[in-house]
Design a protein around this motif. Structure first.
Motif, PDB file in Angstrom:
ATOM      1  N   PHE A  11     -40.672 -27.531 -42.292  1.00 14.99           N
ATOM      2  CA  PHE A  11     -40.570 -26.643 -41.327  1.00 14.99           C
ATOM      3  C   PHE A  11     -41.667 -25.657 -41.237  1.00 14.99           C
ATOM      4  O   PHE A  11     -42.177 -25.224 -40.283  1.00 14.99           O
ATOM      5  CB  PHE A  11     -39.056 -26.114 -41.281  1.00 14.99           C
ATOM      6  CG  PHE A  11     -38.558 -25.542 -40.310  1.00 14.99           C
ATOM      7  CD1 PHE A  11     -38.923 -25.699 -38.817  1.00 14.99           C
ATOM      8  CD2 PHE A  11     -37.943 -24.095 -40.599  1.00 14.99           C
ATOM      9  CE1 PHE A  11     -38.445 -24.711 -37.797  1.00 14.99           C
ATOM     10  CE2 PHE A  11     -37.448 -23.187 -39.243  1.00 14.99           C
ATOM     11  CZ  PHE A  11     -37.879 -23.819 -38.238  1.00 14.99           C
ATOM     12  N   HIS A  12     -41.627 -25.029 -42.494  1.00 13.18           N
ATOM     13  CA  HIS A  12     -42.730 -23.961 -42.754  1.00 13.18           C
ATOM     14  C   HIS A  12     -44.175 -24.194 -42.243  1.00 13.18           C
ATOM     15  O   HIS A  12     -44.481 -23.512 -41.643  1.00 13.18           O
ATOM     16  CB  HIS A  12     -42.492 -23.495 -44.252  1.00 13.18           C
ATOM     17  CG  HIS A  12     -43.267 -22.598 -44.758  1.00 13.18           C
ATOM     18  ND1 HIS A  12     -43.207 -20.969 -44.241  1.00 13.18           N
ATOM     19  CD2 HIS A  12     -44.594 -22.344 -45.552  1.00 13.18           C
ATOM     20  CE1 HIS A  12     -44.179 -20.339 -45.030  1.00 13.18           C
ATOM     21  NE2 HIS A  12     -44.547 -21.100 -45.820  1.00 13.18           N
ATOM     22  N   THR A  13     -44.543 -25.473 -42.765  1.00  6.67           N
ATOM     23  CA  THR A  13     -45.720 -25.755 -42.624  1.00  6.67           C
ATOM     24  C   THR A  13     -45.915 -26.191 -41.201  1.00  6.67           C
ATOM     25  O   THR A  13     -46.950 -25.775 -40.520  1.00  6.67           O
ATOM     26  CB  THR A  13     -46.188 -27.123 -43.402  1.00  6.67           C
ATOM     27  OG1 THR A  13     -45.725 -26.994 -44.975  1.00  6.67           O
ATOM     28  CG2 THR A  13     -47.539 -27.770 -43.370  1.00  6.67           C
ATOM     29  N   VAL A  14     -45.017 -26.748 -40.539  1.00  5.44           N
ATOM     30  CA  VAL A  14     -45.196 -27.136 -39.145  1.00  5.44           C
ATOM     31  C   VAL A  14     -45.238 -25.607 -38.238  1.00  5.44           C
ATOM     32  O   VAL A  14     -46.169 -25.455 -37.249  1.00  5.44           O
ATOM     33  CB  VAL A  14     -43.788 -27.851 -38.651  1.00  5.44           C
ATOM     34  CG1 VAL A  14     -43.953 -28.069 -37.101  1.00  5.44           C
ATOM     35  CG2 VAL A  14     -43.857 -29.133 -39.286  1.00  5.44           C
ATOM     36  N   LEU A  15     -44.389 -24.747 -38.932  1.00  6.35           N
ATOM     37  CA  LEU A  15     -44.495 -23.472 -37.894  1.00  6.35           C
ATOM     38  C   LEU A  15     -45.913 -22.811 -38.158  1.00  6.35           C
ATOM     39  O   LEU A  15     -46.435 -22.127 -37.347  1.00  6.35           O
ATOM     40  CB  LEU A  15     -43.489 -22.284 -38.685  1.00  6.35           C
ATOM     41  CG  LEU A  15     -42.061 -22.748 -38.235  1.00  6.35           C
ATOM     42  CD1 LEU A  15     -41.120 -21.857 -39.125  1.00  6.35           C
ATOM     43  CD2 LEU A  15     -41.672 -22.440 -36.753  1.00  6.35           C
ATOM     44  N   TYR A  16     -46.323 -23.014 -39.471  1.00  2.26           N
ATOM     45  CA  TYR A  16     -47.702 -22.495 -39.708  1.00  2.26           C
ATOM     46  C   TYR A  16     -48.901 -22.937 -38.754  1.00  2.26           C
ATOM     47  O   TYR A  16     -49.502 -22.535 -37.993  1.00  2.26           O
ATOM     48  CB  TYR A  16     -48.158 -22.637 -41.157  1.00  2.26           C
ATOM     49  CG  TYR A  16     -49.662 -22.292 -41.352  1.00  2.26           C
ATOM     50  CD1 TYR A  16     -50.151 -20.978 -41.401  1.00  2.26           C
ATOM     51  CD2 TYR A  16     -50.507 -23.507 -41.722  1.00  2.26           C
ATOM     52  CE1 TYR A  16     -51.366 -20.872 -41.768  1.00  2.26           C
ATOM     53  CE2 TYR A  16     -51.761 -23.215 -42.035  1.00  2.26           C
ATOM     54  CZ  TYR A  16     -52.219 -21.935 -42.021  1.00  2.26           C
ATOM     55  OH  TYR A  16     -53.555 -21.660 -42.323  1.00  2.26           O
ATOM     56  N   VAL A  17     -48.805 -24.604 -38.760  1.00  5.59           N
ATOM     57  CA  VAL A  17     -49.686 -25.036 -37.790  1.00  5.59           C
ATOM     58  C   VAL A  17     -49.689 -24.594 -36.415  1.00  5.59           C
ATOM     59  O   VAL A  17     -50.621 -24.415 -35.813  1.00  5.59           O
ATOM     60  CB  VAL A  17     -49.454 -26.683 -38.079  1.00  5.59           C
ATOM     61  CG1 VAL A  17     -50.484 -27.428 -36.924  1.00  5.59           C
ATOM     62  CG2 VAL A  17     -49.908 -26.989 -39.445  1.00  5.59           C
ATOM     63  N   VAL A  18     -48.303 -24.441 -35.898  1.00  7.04           N
ATOM     64  CA  VAL A  18     -48.026 -24.205 -34.511  1.00  7.04           C
ATOM     65  C   VAL A  18     -48.530 -22.875 -34.367  1.00  7.04           C
ATOM     66  O   VAL A  18     -49.314 -22.490 -33.079  1.00  7.04           O
ATOM     67  CB  VAL A  18     -46.666 -24.345 -34.251  1.00  7.04           C
ATOM     68  CG1 VAL A  18     -46.492 -23.656 -32.788  1.00  7.04           C
ATOM     69  CG2 VAL A  18     -46.167 -25.807 -34.094  1.00  7.04           C
ATOM     70  N   ASP A  19     -48.245 -21.917 -35.149  1.00  9.40           N
ATOM     71  CA  ASP A  19     -48.447 -20.507 -35.277  1.00  9.40           C
ATOM     72  C   ASP A  19     -50.224 -20.441 -35.156  1.00  9.40           C
ATOM     73  O   ASP A  19     -50.883 -19.543 -34.376  1.00  9.40           O
ATOM     74  CB  ASP A  19     -48.228 -19.535 -36.318  1.00  9.40           C
ATOM     75  CG  ASP A  19     -48.606 -18.325 -36.225  1.00  9.40           C
ATOM     76  OD1 ASP A  19     -48.154 -17.610 -35.134  1.00  9.40           O
ATOM     77  OD2 ASP A  19     -48.854 -17.793 -37.090  1.00  9.40           O
ATOM     78  N   MET A  20     -50.899 -21.000 -35.987  1.00 11.72           N
ATOM     79  CA  MET A  20     -52.402 -21.286 -36.010  1.00 11.72           C
ATOM     80  C   MET A  20     -53.117 -21.935 -34.797  1.00 11.72           C
ATOM     81  O   MET A  20     -54.075 -21.286 -34.222  1.00 11.72           O
ATOM     82  CB  MET A  20     -52.858 -22.101 -37.235  1.00 11.72           C
ATOM     83  CG  MET A  20     -52.565 -21.327 -38.560  1.00 11.72           C
ATOM     84  SD  MET A  20     -53.154 -19.470 -38.828  1.00 11.72           S
ATOM     85  CE  MET A  20     -55.068 -19.872 -39.002  1.00 11.72           C
ATOM     86  N   GLY A  21     -52.402 -22.814 -34.424  1.00  8.39           N
ATOM     87  CA  GLY A  21     -52.929 -23.429 -33.077  1.00  8.39           C
ATOM     88  C   GLY A  21     -54.261 -23.998 -32.773  1.00  8.39           C
ATOM     89  O   GLY A  21     -54.407 -24.836 -32.156  1.00  8.39           O
ATOM     90  N   SER A  22     -54.978 -24.062 -33.898  1.00  7.47           N
ATOM     91  CA  SER A  22     -56.285 -24.883 -34.073  1.00  7.47           C
ATOM     92  C   SER A  22     -56.557 -25.162 -35.600  1.00  7.47           C
ATOM     93  O   SER A  22     -56.431 -24.633 -36.442  1.00  7.47           O
ATOM     94  CB  SER A  22     -57.504 -24.316 -33.515  1.00  7.47           C
ATOM     95  OG  SER A  22     -58.028 -23.485 -34.588  1.00  7.47           O
TER      96      SER A  22
END
Lengths: 202, 99
Positions: free
Chosen positions: A94-105
């Motif tokens: 969940f933490h990693t998915v949030l990071y990826v979404v937050d970074m966006g690219s």
């Protein structure tokens, strides 16, 4: 009756899911932070913290069993240790998915990949994957003696998590508050392993 | 030995815990500060891809955003002139103004 509830696998899962309920409600409400943080940004820290805390929880069971051999709570925990480890992994996902979404690219992620606070987080996550995949009866049977050596990699993941936490926040306090107890218990465990007080059985 | 270790640990933790802000700015009257909109505008003109949010920290504007090079950073800016003082990417210092 109580015993039956407490010993049901679902009971442990509900407890382990508690931090997740709150995060899910934040996620669904789309709340934003007082300083203008997005929902993902708000959940980034709590999700990572839960993953780390639950990992530490799984890791302190054995030394606490050595320290308190008669204690039934830690025996109960010992019997559910793989569930705890898998829960830590789910929070890490969940933490990693949030990071990826937050970074966006991908580009932005690659750009900061070499920062000490970032690659250590990825390292911990990738170590977690095989550990989570083998946290079931089938894998334990199949892997036999090598299961234990595989799962010792959790120490590497713990170290990577500690460095990740410290460097992402430029702050030692909160991370050490979780990891110093673990280090002390592991120290005790190592000391006991190499200096057994019990007389030799031979 | 163990006691020495614990004492050293406590000093170490409390010492480092204090050092959280990345930069200190001189204290000036808040009325002289650039507004959030003004600083955002200034950064956009310099080519920043995104200014996500900002907050006052250590007497500076602390900005979270994406630089013209596409790096997600945390930056400290002079609140009056908008001069870039420090840029950090996940704790890694990318730029620090020469004293």
């Amino acid at each position: 009756m109580v015993r039956k509830i407490v010993n049901a696998p679902l009971f442990m899962w509900v407890i382990l899911a508690l931090p997740g309920f709150r995060m899910t409600s934040t996620l669904l409400s789309g709340a934003t932070g007082p300083e203008g943080q997005t929902t993902e940004e708000l959940l980034l820290h709590p999700s990572g913290e839960s993953a780390a805390q639950i990992m530490v929880l799984a890791m302190i069971i054995t030394p606490l069993r050595m320290l308190l051999p008669q204690n039934r709570f830690w025996l109960w925990m010992m019997n559910r240790r793989r569930h705890i480890g898998v829960a830590a992994f789910i929070y890490a996902v969940f933490h990693t998915v949030l990071y990826v979404v937050d970074m966006g690219s991908i580009r932005a992620m690659l750009d900061e990949f070499t920062a000490l606070g970032i690659w250590t987080g990825w390292a911990a996550f990738f170590i977690f994957i095989p550990l989570a995949l083998t946290s079931n009866d089938f894998a334990v049977r199949k892997l036999g003696a090598s299961w234990k050596s595989l799962h010792r990699y959790v120490y590497a993941a713990a170290l990577a998590t500690l460095v990740h936490w410290i460097f992402i926040h430029n702050n030692f306090g909160p991370a050490l508050a979780r990891f110093v107890p673990l280090a002390l218990l592991e120290g005790y465990r190592l000391w006991m392993t190499f200096n057994p007080k019990r007389p030799a059985n031979t | 030995m163990v006691r020495l270790f614990i004492v050293a640990m406590v000093f170490f933790v409390s010492g480092v815990a204090n050092a959280s802000g990345l930069y200190e700015c001189e204290e000036v009257d808040r009325s002289t500060w650039l507004t959030e909109t003004q600083l955002t505008q200034q950064l956009k003109e310099k080519g920043w891809q995104e200014v996500r949010r900002m907050k006052p920290d250590g007497g500076c504007w602390e900005v979270y955003g994406t630089t013209p090079d596409g790096q997600r950073v945390e930056g400290y800016f002079d609140p009056v002139t908008g001069e870039q003082l420090i840029l950090a990417q996940r704790g890694r210092i990318l730029f620090r103004k020469e004293e």
